[in-house]
Design an enzyme around this catalytic site. Sequence first.
Site, PDB file in Angstrom:
ATOM      1  N   TYR A  41      10.783  12.926   7.165  1.00 26.01           N
ATOM      2  CA  TYR A  41       9.691  12.210   7.819  1.00 26.01           C
ATOM      3  C   TYR A  41       9.721  12.539   9.310  1.00 26.01           C
ATOM      4  CZ  TYR A  41       9.722   9.317   3.553  1.00 26.01           C
ATOM      5  OH  TYR A  41       9.691   8.872   2.243  1.00 26.01           O
ATOM      6  N   LEU A  52       0.598   0.179  -2.463  1.00 28.04           N
ATOM      7  CA  LEU A  52      -0.797  -0.106  -2.087  1.00 28.04           C
ATOM      8  C   LEU A  52      -1.664   1.135  -2.205  1.00 28.04           C
ATOM      9  CD1 LEU A  52      -0.161  -2.426   0.998  1.00 28.04           C
ATOM     10  CD2 LEU A  52      -0.658  -3.083  -1.365  1.00 28.04           C
TER      11      LEU A  52
END
Length: 331
Positions: free
Chosen positions: A57, A207
């Site tokens: 990341y 989500l």
Amino acid sequence: MKTRQLGQQGPFVSAIGLGCMGMSDFYTTGVDEPEAIATLHRALELGVTLFDTADMYGPYTNEELLGRALRGKREGICLASKFGLVRSDDPHARGVNGRPEYVRQSVEGSLRRLGTDYLDLYYQHRIDPQVPVEETVGAMAELVRAGKVRHIGICEASAETIRRAHGVHPLAAVQSEYSLWSRDPEHNDVLETCRRLGIAFVAYSPLGRGFLTGELKSPDDFAADDYRRFSPRFQADNFNRNLALVDRVKSMVASKGISASQLALAWVLAQGEHVIPIPGTKQRKYLESNVAAAAVALSAAELGQLDEIFGAEGVVAGERYGAQTMSLLNG
């Protein structure tokens, strides 16, 4: 905050963790470090204890961010990172590396960037098809014996690979994408395998990369470099077909007085006591809303209604990733 256990011998962690990737990478241009750090500190205040990052990341910058934000706050935190996904100059290309020497090299970098002597949970980010999982997990087990890692896990692995890995050293967690619109772990026996073996199932993107919040209305909502512009589910006709699914839960959300995000997270939590969602956010207001989902209860009728909307195979339009990245799943 309610808690759930990582594996049979692992720690109890907050029932909802925090995925930290988006604070540094993939979803938008620029990084608002002060807000990201404030979000991490607010998470601690709200009882969140599971923080998820990875060396790729950024790359590397997300671990460095967490190292700065959590300095002096290490006690009581379950810090999870990952190795094994390798980035190149092509932002959409990924390589994998599960060689034992790479495992040992990677953990040292993560520990240095995170400013800690040990990781509570260390994952193999993707399975390397060129290296038997037994060899990779064997090297990870060495890290446990050396005290550099407390518990280990693997990501996006098949049920058979999970069983093989668990036979070498107990897995505390398996991490895969799982949400109302990503149901693969139900269909490929991964969710049930984790339950049977006493392994926690950590659900990333619960989500739907923001889609299930109901706030996205068009692919034009994304910044030019936003990863989702290149994701099949967010493109052209697929976007509109999937938006129609989200629209179908509006009445349920309104009747319960909650947000669409809270409904989606409550559904994930209801899939088993071994399931721990780690929604990602970089803003305090969304963090607070997500954490509140731990108190939302769904009836059997409501769960059935959601399954009727999202549960059938093929109802969601588009793959989770492009072809090259899809080839790295279910290893």
